[in-house]
Design a protein around this motif. Structure first.
Motif, PDB file in Angstrom:
ATOM      1  N   THR A 117       0.818  -1.214   0.000  1.00 45.11           N
ATOM      2  CA  THR A 117       0.000   0.000   0.000  1.00 45.11           C
ATOM      3  C   THR A 117       0.856   1.270   0.000  1.00 45.11           C
ATOM      4  O   THR A 117       0.352   2.360   0.225  1.00 45.11           O
ATOM      5  CB  THR A 117      -0.924   0.030   1.225  1.00 45.11           C
ATOM      6  OG1 THR A 117      -0.137  -0.014   2.427  1.00 45.11           O
ATOM      7  CG2 THR A 117      -1.889  -1.157   1.206  1.00 45.11           C
ATOM      8  N   GLU A 118       2.143   1.114  -0.273  1.00 47.52           N
ATOM      9  CA  GLU A 118       3.069   2.239  -0.213  1.00 47.52           C
ATOM     10  C   GLU A 118       3.242   2.847  -1.603  1.00 47.52           C
ATOM     11  O   GLU A 118       3.693   2.182  -2.535  1.00 47.52           O
ATOM     12  CB  GLU A 118       4.420   1.781   0.327  1.00 47.52           C
ATOM     13  CG  GLU A 118       5.389   2.934   0.580  1.00 47.52           C
ATOM     14  CD  GLU A 118       6.674   2.459   1.241  1.00 47.52           C
ATOM     15  OE1 GLU A 118       7.316   3.277   1.916  1.00 47.52           O
ATOM     16  OE2 GLU A 118       7.035   1.275   1.076  1.00 47.52           O
ATOM     17  N   TRP A 119       2.875   4.122  -1.734  1.00 49.93           N
ATOM     18  CA  TRP A 119       2.998   4.840  -2.995  1.00 49.93           C
ATOM     19  C   TRP A 119       4.260   5.701  -2.949  1.00 49.93           C
ATOM     20  O   TRP A 119       4.419   6.537  -2.051  1.00 49.93           O
ATOM     21  CB  TRP A 119       1.784   5.731  -3.234  1.00 49.93           C
ATOM     22  CG  TRP A 119       0.534   4.991  -3.588  1.00 49.93           C
ATOM     23  CD1 TRP A 119       0.207   3.698  -3.256  1.00 49.93           C
ATOM     24  CD2 TRP A 119      -0.568   5.496  -4.340  1.00 49.93           C
ATOM     25  NE1 TRP A 119      -1.021   3.364  -3.759  1.00 49.93           N
ATOM     26  CE2 TRP A 119      -1.535   4.450  -4.437  1.00 49.93           C
ATOM     27  CE3 TRP A 119      -0.846   6.708  -4.945  1.00 49.93           C
ATOM     28  CZ2 TRP A 119      -2.727   4.599  -5.104  1.00 49.93           C
ATOM     29  CZ3 TRP A 119      -2.044   6.870  -5.615  1.00 49.93           C
ATOM     30  CH2 TRP A 119      -2.974   5.822  -5.690  1.00 49.93           C
ATOM     31  N   ALA A 120       5.131   5.507  -3.927  1.00 54.56           N
ATOM     32  CA  ALA A 120       6.300   6.377  -4.057  1.00 54.56           C
ATOM     33  C   ALA A 120       5.859   7.673  -4.728  1.00 54.56           C
ATOM     34  O   ALA A 120       5.285   7.659  -5.814  1.00 54.56           O
ATOM     35  CB  ALA A 120       7.382   5.687  -4.876  1.00 54.56           C
ATOM     36  N   LEU A 121       6.112   8.804  -4.091  1.00 52.05           N
ATOM     37  CA  LEU A 121       5.563  10.094  -4.526  1.00 52.05           C
ATOM     38  C   LEU A 121       6.612  11.098  -4.971  1.00 52.05           C
ATOM     39  O   LEU A 121       6.289  12.028  -5.714  1.00 52.05           O
ATOM     40  CB  LEU A 121       4.732  10.702  -3.389  1.00 52.05           C
ATOM     41  CG  LEU A 121       3.573   9.845  -2.873  1.00 52.05           C
ATOM     42  CD1 LEU A 121       2.957  10.495  -1.635  1.00 52.05           C
ATOM     43  CD2 LEU A 121       2.526   9.654  -3.948  1.00 52.05           C
ATOM     44  N   SER A 122       7.846  10.940  -4.525  1.00 53.92           N
ATOM     45  CA  SER A 122       8.864  11.950  -4.837  1.00 53.92           C
ATOM     46  C   SER A 122      10.239  11.301  -4.843  1.00 53.92           C
ATOM     47  O   SER A 122      10.468  10.280  -4.184  1.00 53.92           O
ATOM     48  CB  SER A 122       8.814  13.101  -3.828  1.00 53.92           C
ATOM     49  OG  SER A 122       8.903  12.611  -2.498  1.00 53.92           O
ATOM     50  N   ILE A 123      11.158  11.922  -5.598  1.00 51.08           N
ATOM     51  CA  ILE A 123      12.534  11.411  -5.670  1.00 51.08           C
ATOM     52  C   ILE A 123      13.477  12.574  -5.910  1.00 51.08           C
ATOM     53  O   ILE A 123      13.127  13.554  -6.582  1.00 51.08           O
ATOM     54  CB  ILE A 123      12.665  10.337  -6.774  1.00 51.08           C
ATOM     55  CG1 ILE A 123      14.067   9.719  -6.760  1.00 51.08           C
ATOM     56  CG2 ILE A 123      12.350  10.912  -8.145  1.00 51.08           C
ATOM     57  CD1 ILE A 123      14.208   8.507  -7.655  1.00 51.08           C
TER      58      ILE A 123
END
Length: 409
Positions: A200-206
């Motif tokens: 359920t973990e969304w990667a949003l920024s890098i």
């Protein structure tokens, strides 16, 4: 093509049968009067625009291409063709006379790299010649993609299960969406490694981050569930690519989703829901929260310049902060008090700031000086423009190719 005294140029298509002009467009070639002169090179006609920013104009695939010249303030150009200087240009400026020739026109090559899944964010790391790409894959789609074909794979569920019994990290075969971090080679576009985040973990920024003589990828995430209107938990994760393996160096849990991440004064700066937080990172100590700024509804964009930070707020336009490193605190020094639904912000210089909002408009604010404290705390609207398209990122660069006039003295 026609130029005006302010350095702008208009160009149109012309119907050879009727003489009608259509598809009028405008471009700013400089800020002073511009003159146009036709010349011949490489078996084709080109146009030289003499101005404070001289430009060579040529046609490529039915479109006009504008290529800057590595000289400034050219008053006039005249083509010459002699045995000593074939297909050359005579250039006159206020400081002298120069003879030059046009080098081979460079072309911008565009190559499409199929991923088989949706790219969301990208960061380039020059030291390792790699791209860090955040992607989203739908498990219901059976077609192959880069994250399913890659042999070098790591998984947040595997990393976290040995440390934390939290159910967020347990593998779930019913999960339909998987976020990945892809490490891609700059030259060959080969996928070197894939890291899969928790179910359920969304990667949003890098962000590509340099610290202690080492290069890292900083990734911000949020845990998304159907019961929450907005993520209540997330993580800030530090990865390092050593040429063969992607290693997770550090991770810290945060209260909210890490929507954006950058750096300020060598430290990591993250927008976490309604907070802007500065983190200090050391490999031996991990990530430590240093200070926070709370006066936002949702920080969706961050830019820094020296110790100054520009915050794009979801509803409250933009705010300018200063990071006081010795005092370890963030302080707001100026704001735009108008209500704008922001999509992105950028710092143009120390006193000028660019914003984009969801009505597809661009606007510029300036930080005003003055004797009154109220005037100094105001970001004043300096200009606005209806772009007509949504803006999700600003990047500094040039609209024209660079340095294509080779000079011979």
């Amino acid at each position: 093509m026609a130029t005006l005294g302010d350095g702008s140029m208009f160009y149109c298509d012309i119907d050879s049968d009727t003489g009608k002009l259509t598809k009028k467009k405008k471009i700013a070639l400089g800020i002073h009067s511009t003159t146009l002169q036709l010349f011949h090179a490489f078996d084709a006609n080109h146009v030289f625009a003499s101005s404070d920013r001289p430009t060579v104009i040529y046609s490529n695939s039915g479109k006009l291409v504008f290529s800057t010249v590595n000289m400034q303030d050219i008053n006039h150009m005249c083509p010459i063709n002699t045995s000593a200087y074939p297909d050359a240009l005579a250039l006159a400026s206020s400081s002298g006379f120069t003879v030059g020739s046009v080098a081979t026109i460079q072309k911008l090559h565009i190559q499409t790299i199929p991923l088989g899944e949706s790219p969301k964010k990208i960061a380039y790391q020059e030291a390792t010649s790699t791209y860090g790409i955040i992607t989203l894959r739908n498990n219901n789609v059976t077609a192959p993609s880069v994250s399913t074909l890659c042999q070098n794979v790591s998984d947040s569920s595997d990393v976290a299960n040995g440390m934390d019994p939290d159910s967020r990290f347990k593998k779930d075969s019913n999960n339909t969406e998987v976020h990945n971090l892809i490490i891609m080679d700059k030259k060959t576009y080969e996928v070197l490694h894939v890291h899969r985040f928790a179910p359920t973990e969304w990667a949003l920024s890098i962000h590509s981050y340099f610290c202690n003589e080492k290069h890292y990828f900083v990734v911000g995430t949020g845990f998304v569930t159907a019961d929450d209107t907005e993520p209540k938990d997330g993580r800030l994760i530090i990865f390092r690519w050593d040429g063969n393996t992607l290693n997770q160096i550090a991770s810290t849990d945060v209260k909210g989703a890490v929507i954006c991440v950058t750096e300020v004064c060598g430290k990591i700066l993250a927008g976490i829901n309604n907070k802007v937080t500065v983190f200090e990172f050391k490999e031996e100590d991990g990530l430590k929260s240093e200070c926070k700024y709370h006066n936002t509804l949702m920080a969706i964009s961050l830019r820094s310049r020296g110790q100054f930070i520009l915050v794009g707020d979801l509803l409250r336009s933009m705010a300018l902060l200063v990071y006081k490193q010795l005092e370890e605190r963030l302080e707001d020094i100026a704001k735009d008090y108008k209500a704008n639904w922001m999509t992105q912000v950028e710092i143009l210089d120390d006193d000028t700031f660019l914003g984009a909002e969801h009505h597809n408009n661009l606007f510029v604010c300036t930080k005003e000086g003055g004797l009154e404290e109220e005037d100094r705390r105001l970001l004043k609207l300096a200009g606005q423009f209806h772009l007509g398209e949504n803006v999700n990122v600003f990047r500094e660069g040039s609209l024209v190719l660079q340095n294509h006039l080779v000079l011979h003295l």
